[in-house]
Design a protein around this motif. Structure first.
Motif, PDB file in Angstrom:
ATOM      1  N   MET A 119      38.049  31.087  38.451  1.00  0.00           N
ATOM      2  CA  MET A 119      37.673  32.327  39.099  1.00  0.00           C
ATOM      3  C   MET A 119      38.237  32.384  40.519  1.00  0.00           C
ATOM      4  O   MET A 119      38.511  33.476  41.015  1.00  0.00           O
ATOM      5  CB  MET A 119      36.151  32.484  39.102  1.00  0.00           C
ATOM      6  CG  MET A 119      35.538  32.687  37.711  1.00  0.00           C
ATOM      7  SD  MET A 119      36.176  34.090  36.774  1.00  0.00           S
ATOM      8  CE  MET A 119      35.157  35.411  37.363  1.00  0.00           C
ATOM      9  N   ILE A 169      41.708  33.773  40.264  1.00  0.00           N
ATOM     10  CA  ILE A 169      41.616  35.200  39.975  1.00  0.00           C
ATOM     11  C   ILE A 169      41.292  35.954  41.258  1.00  0.00           C
ATOM     12  O   ILE A 169      41.911  36.979  41.563  1.00  0.00           O
ATOM     13  CB  ILE A 169      40.564  35.474  38.877  1.00  0.00           C
ATOM     14  CG1 ILE A 169      41.009  34.854  37.544  1.00  0.00           C
ATOM     15  CG2 ILE A 169      40.306  36.967  38.732  1.00  0.00           C
ATOM     16  CD1 ILE A 169      39.928  34.825  36.476  1.00  0.00           C
ATOM     17  N   VAL A 193      45.032  30.563  30.499  1.00  0.00           N
ATOM     18  CA  VAL A 193      43.763  30.753  29.793  1.00  0.00           C
ATOM     19  C   VAL A 193      44.020  31.067  28.323  1.00  0.00           C
ATOM     20  O   VAL A 193      43.349  30.542  27.431  1.00  0.00           O
ATOM     21  CB  VAL A 193      42.931  31.876  30.463  1.00  0.00           C
ATOM     22  CG1 VAL A 193      41.726  32.256  29.615  1.00  0.00           C
ATOM     23  CG2 VAL A 193      42.499  31.457  31.860  1.00  0.00           C
ATOM     24  N   HIS A 241      36.719  34.587  31.778  1.00  0.00           N
ATOM     25  CA  HIS A 241      38.023  34.588  32.450  1.00  0.00           C
ATOM     26  C   HIS A 241      38.948  35.617  31.803  1.00  0.00           C
ATOM     27  O   HIS A 241      39.610  36.391  32.505  1.00  0.00           O
ATOM     28  CB  HIS A 241      38.658  33.197  32.413  1.00  0.00           C
ATOM     29  CG  HIS A 241      37.883  32.186  33.169  1.00  0.00           C
ATOM     30  ND1 HIS A 241      37.981  30.835  32.915  1.00  0.00           N
ATOM     31  CD2 HIS A 241      36.977  32.296  34.176  1.00  0.00           C
ATOM     32  CE1 HIS A 241      37.184  30.172  33.732  1.00  0.00           C
ATOM     33  NE2 HIS A 241      36.559  31.048  34.505  1.00  0.00           N
TER      34      HIS A 241
END
Length: 153
Positions: free
Chosen positions: A1, A4, A30, A38
């Protein structure tokens, strides 16, 4: 995360190309079967960074598909108060708007019909208000036959 989040910061700073590249790199790591939160998060944000409506809709569809693999327990590991059903209004709204801009009125209406009652899952805060108002704006644009981009509130 964290990765991201860094990619989203690039987009917020106006570097859509770098943000898209960074999120695409994370998506490739991923994969289609990785952690559902995700996948949902990456796809949701990658949709907003696409240059074509068709590509945007494809990423929005991936985001919605990932929700099927999510549980409240999983999302609450990242956000204690979050529930999976609270993600759905935004995901359906995005698809409704994408389909509207692509000229697929039937699919746009289907997703708005799904999104509208799900707003009850949203908090009564700025985010909830934003999604509720956007659903109304997309509905009005759809009724008007507009394929123009959704203007910011």
């Amino acid at each position: 995360m964290t990765r991201i989040g860094r990619a989203l910061d690039l987009g917020a700073a106006g570097d859509r190309t770098a943000a898209r590249a960074a999120l695409t790199e994370v998506w490739e790591q991923v994969g289609d079967t990785g952690d559902a939160l995700h996948r949902c998060t990456i796809a949701h944000h990658l949709a907003d960074l696409q240059d074509s409506v068709a590509d945007e809709v494809a990423w929005d569809r991936r985001a919605l598909a990932a929700v099927a693999d999510l549980s409240d327990e999983r999302v609450q590991r990242d956000h204690a108060s979050l529930r999976v059903r609270a993600l759905l209004p935004s995901l359906h709204l995005n698809l409704a708007d994408g389909y509207r801009r692509a000229g697929d009125v039937a699919r746009a209406r289907d997703h708005l019909t799904i999104a509208a009652p799900l707003v009850a899952e949203l908090p009564d805060d700025g985010y909830g208000t934003m999604i509720r108002e956007a659903i109304a704006r997309v509905g009005a644009l759809l009724d008007a036959g507009s394929r123009e981009a959704l203007a910011a509130p």
